[in-house]
Design a protein around this motif. Structure first.
Motif, PDB file in Angstrom:
ATOM      1  N   LEU A 276      52.996  41.613  38.026  1.00 52.89           N
ATOM      2  CA  LEU A 276      52.656  40.656  39.069  1.00 52.89           C
ATOM      3  C   LEU A 276      52.759  39.269  38.479  1.00 52.89           C
ATOM      4  CD1 LEU A 276      50.821  43.350  39.660  1.00 52.89           C
ATOM      5  CD2 LEU A 276      50.089  41.923  41.549  1.00 52.89           C
ATOM      6  N   SER A 277      53.674  38.479  39.031  1.00 55.41           N
ATOM      7  CA  SER A 277      53.854  37.086  38.614  1.00 55.41           C
ATOM      8  C   SER A 277      53.367  36.230  39.770  1.00 55.41           C
ATOM      9  CB  SER A 277      55.328  36.803  38.315  1.00 55.41           C
ATOM     10  OG  SER A 277      55.785  37.639  37.282  1.00 55.41           O
ATOM     11  N   LEU A 278      52.136  35.777  39.646  1.00 52.35           N
ATOM     12  CA  LEU A 278      51.447  35.101  40.742  1.00 52.35           C
ATOM     13  C   LEU A 278      50.752  33.849  40.238  1.00 52.35           C
ATOM     14  CD1 LEU A 278      49.579  38.284  42.073  1.00 52.35           C
ATOM     15  CD2 LEU A 278      51.748  37.380  42.915  1.00 52.35           C
ATOM     16  N   PRO A 279      50.477  32.907  41.149  1.00 57.32           N
ATOM     17  CA  PRO A 279      49.625  31.786  40.751  1.00 57.32           C
ATOM     18  C   PRO A 279      48.249  32.324  40.341  1.00 57.32           C
ATOM     19  CG  PRO A 279      50.601  31.406  42.927  1.00 57.32           C
ATOM     20  CD  PRO A 279      50.917  32.810  42.533  1.00 57.32           C
ATOM     21  N   TRP A 280      47.572  31.613  39.463  1.00 50.86           N
ATOM     22  CA  TRP A 280      46.321  32.094  38.872  1.00 50.86           C
ATOM     23  C   TRP A 280      45.324  32.589  39.912  1.00 50.86           C
ATOM     24  CZ3 TRP A 280      44.567  34.216  34.831  1.00 50.86           C
ATOM     25  CH2 TRP A 280      43.203  34.285  34.591  1.00 50.86           C
ATOM     26  N   GLU A 281      45.123  31.846  41.002  1.00 48.83           N
ATOM     27  CA  GLU A 281      44.134  32.259  41.997  1.00 48.83           C
ATOM     28  C   GLU A 281      44.538  33.564  42.685  1.00 48.83           C
ATOM     29  OE1 GLU A 281      46.956  29.288  43.759  1.00 48.83           O
ATOM     30  OE2 GLU A 281      45.644  29.254  42.018  1.00 48.83           O
ATOM     31  N   ARG A 282      45.827  33.814  42.831  1.00 42.29           N
ATOM     32  CA  ARG A 282      46.303  35.078  43.408  1.00 42.29           C
ATOM     33  C   ARG A 282      46.138  36.233  42.417  1.00 42.29           C
ATOM     34  NH1 ARG A 282      46.339  35.024  48.814  1.00 42.29           N
ATOM     35  NH2 ARG A 282      47.753  33.477  49.662  1.00 42.29           N
ATOM     36  N   ILE A 283      46.241  35.942  41.137  1.00 43.51           N
ATOM     37  CA  ILE A 283      45.990  36.983  40.132  1.00 43.51           C
ATOM     38  C   ILE A 283      44.557  37.487  40.266  1.00 43.51           C
ATOM     39  CG2 ILE A 283      45.680  37.402  37.652  1.00 43.51           C
ATOM     40  CD1 ILE A 283      48.164  35.653  37.168  1.00 43.51           C
ATOM     41  N   GLN A 284      43.634  36.567  40.478  1.00 36.76           N
ATOM     42  CA  GLN A 284      42.222  36.971  40.623  1.00 36.76           C
ATOM     43  C   GLN A 284      42.032  37.843  41.862  1.00 36.76           C
ATOM     44  OE1 GLN A 284      40.434  36.424  37.936  1.00 36.76           O
ATOM     45  NE2 GLN A 284      42.313  35.455  37.267  1.00 36.76           N
ATOM     46  N   ILE A 285      42.679  37.496  42.966  1.00 41.00           N
ATOM     47  CA  ILE A 285      42.621  38.325  44.179  1.00 41.00           C
ATOM     48  C   ILE A 285      43.227  39.697  43.895  1.00 41.00           C
ATOM     49  CG2 ILE A 285      43.553  38.609  46.512  1.00 41.00           C
ATOM     50  CD1 ILE A 285      43.306  35.531  46.801  1.00 41.00           C
ATOM     51  N   ALA A 286      44.386  39.705  43.241  1.00 39.97           N
ATOM     52  CA  ALA A 286      45.076  40.966  42.953  1.00 39.97           C
ATOM     53  C   ALA A 286      44.224  41.875  42.079  1.00 39.97           C
ATOM     54  CB  ALA A 286      46.424  40.693  42.278  1.00 39.97           C
ATOM     55  N   ARG A 287      43.569  41.328  41.090  1.00 35.27           N
ATOM     56  CA  ARG A 287      42.710  42.145  40.225  1.00 35.27           C
ATOM     57  C   ARG A 287      41.649  42.862  41.051  1.00 35.27           C
ATOM     58  NH1 ARG A 287      43.561  41.127  34.744  1.00 35.27           N
ATOM     59  NH2 ARG A 287      44.433  39.089  34.252  1.00 35.27           N
ATOM     60  N   GLY A 288      41.059  42.179  42.013  1.00 34.37           N
ATOM     61  CA  GLY A 288      40.048  42.793  42.866  1.00 34.37           C
ATOM     62  C   GLY A 288      40.629  43.853  43.782  1.00 34.37           C
ATOM     63  N   VAL A 289      41.764  43.560  44.401  1.00 34.80           N
ATOM     64  CA  VAL A 289      42.399  44.494  45.332  1.00 34.80           C
ATOM     65  C   VAL A 289      42.868  45.763  44.619  1.00 34.80           C
ATOM     66  CG1 VAL A 289      44.433  44.816  46.827  1.00 34.80           C
ATOM     67  CG2 VAL A 289      43.110  42.699  46.966  1.00 34.80           C
ATOM     68  N   LEU A 290      43.363  45.612  43.411  1.00 33.17           N
ATOM     69  CA  LEU A 290      44.012  46.721  42.708  1.00 33.17           C
ATOM     70  C   LEU A 290      43.100  47.451  41.727  1.00 33.17           C
ATOM     71  CD1 LEU A 290      47.382  44.912  42.000  1.00 33.17           C
ATOM     72  CD2 LEU A 290      46.739  46.278  43.988  1.00 33.17           C
ATOM     73  N   ALA A 291      41.871  47.034  41.598  1.00 32.38           N
ATOM     74  CA  ALA A 291      40.962  47.587  40.585  1.00 32.38           C
ATOM     75  C   ALA A 291      40.804  49.099  40.669  1.00 32.38           C
ATOM     76  CB  ALA A 291      39.594  46.909  40.683  1.00 32.38           C
ATOM     77  N   SER A 292      40.857  49.662  41.853  1.00 29.53           N
ATOM     78  CA  SER A 292      40.604  51.106  41.992  1.00 29.53           C
ATOM     79  C   SER A 292      41.865  51.959  41.871  1.00 29.53           C
ATOM     80  CB  SER A 292      39.937  51.382  43.345  1.00 29.53           C
ATOM     81  OG  SER A 292      40.836  51.067  44.388  1.00 29.53           O
ATOM     82  N   LEU A 293      43.025  51.335  41.729  1.00 27.96           N
ATOM     83  CA  LEU A 293      44.273  52.103  41.655  1.00 27.96           C
ATOM     84  C   LEU A 293      44.650  52.409  40.208  1.00 27.96           C
ATOM     85  CD1 LEU A 293      46.401  50.226  44.330  1.00 27.96           C
ATOM     86  CD2 LEU A 293      45.383  52.485  44.536  1.00 27.96           C
ATOM     87  N   PRO A 294      45.201  53.596  39.981  1.00 25.55           N
ATOM     88  CA  PRO A 294      45.646  53.951  38.612  1.00 25.55           C
ATOM     89  C   PRO A 294      47.002  53.323  38.316  1.00 25.55           C
ATOM     90  CG  PRO A 294      46.097  55.760  40.108  1.00 25.55           C
ATOM     91  CD  PRO A 294      45.406  54.691  40.924  1.00 25.55           C
ATOM     92  N   LEU A 295      46.987  52.060  37.962  1.00 20.68           N
ATOM     93  CA  LEU A 295      48.229  51.312  37.771  1.00 20.68           C
ATOM     94  C   LEU A 295      48.484  50.958  36.321  1.00 20.68           C
ATOM     95  CD1 LEU A 295      47.859  48.863  40.770  1.00 20.68           C
ATOM     96  CD2 LEU A 295      49.670  50.545  40.502  1.00 20.68           C
ATOM     97  N   ARG A 296      49.756  50.821  36.008  1.00 24.69           N
ATOM     98  CA  ARG A 296      50.193  50.275  34.726  1.00 24.69           C
ATOM     99  C   ARG A 296      50.586  48.826  35.006  1.00 24.69           C
ATOM    100  NH1 ARG A 296      54.852  54.253  33.504  1.00 24.69           N
ATOM    101  NH2 ARG A 296      55.175  52.876  31.725  1.00 24.69           N
TER     102      ARG A 296
END
Length: 135
Positions: A63-83
């Protein structure tokens, strides 16, 4: 380029090029997926949909996102088994000509695997000149 060329999120009410909007692996080439959204709810839903496809495939995702979007993504994706691999778009996207080589490099670092990349090269804080350069 083989495979799906464009996928627009149904949340944004955009006409899709393809009737099948499932994100799936593609043989060869670069698969370009567009996530169009009009608010944070649509953004979160689209991000989760793409990430679920990557998780189901067991594929690495950058994920190549602006910093504030990275923070949103971390929250949205926290429960998924992702690499997952995150990079700040303000850095890598400063020069838009670096985006494709960065994606290829990420792909090359995972030989034989389909990789998922999600970029947000245009955001409100970018100058008009920068937005023109990435268009």
């Amino acid at each position: 380029m083989e495979g799906r060329d464009v996928m627009a999120g149904h949340h944004a009410g955009v006409t899709q090029q393809l009737a099948d909007r499932r994100v799936g692996p593609v043989r060869g080439g670069l698969n370009h997926t567009a996530l169009l959204y009009s608010d944070d709810g649509e953004y979160r839903a689209g991000l989760a949909e793409i990430a679920r496809a990557a998780a189901a495939a067991g594929a690495p995702m950058r994920l190549s996102l602006p910093w504030e979007r990275i923070q949103i993504a971390r929250g949205v994706l926290a429960s998924l088994p992702l690499r997952l691999d995150f990079e700040d778009m303000a850095d890598v996207g400063r020069n838009p000509a670096r985006l494709i080589p960065a994606a290829r490099s990420f792909g090359d670092s995972h030989p034989g695997e389909h990789v998922y990349c999600l970029w947000e090269p245009a955001w409100a804080a970018r100058s008009a000149a920068e937005r023109c350069e990435i268009a």
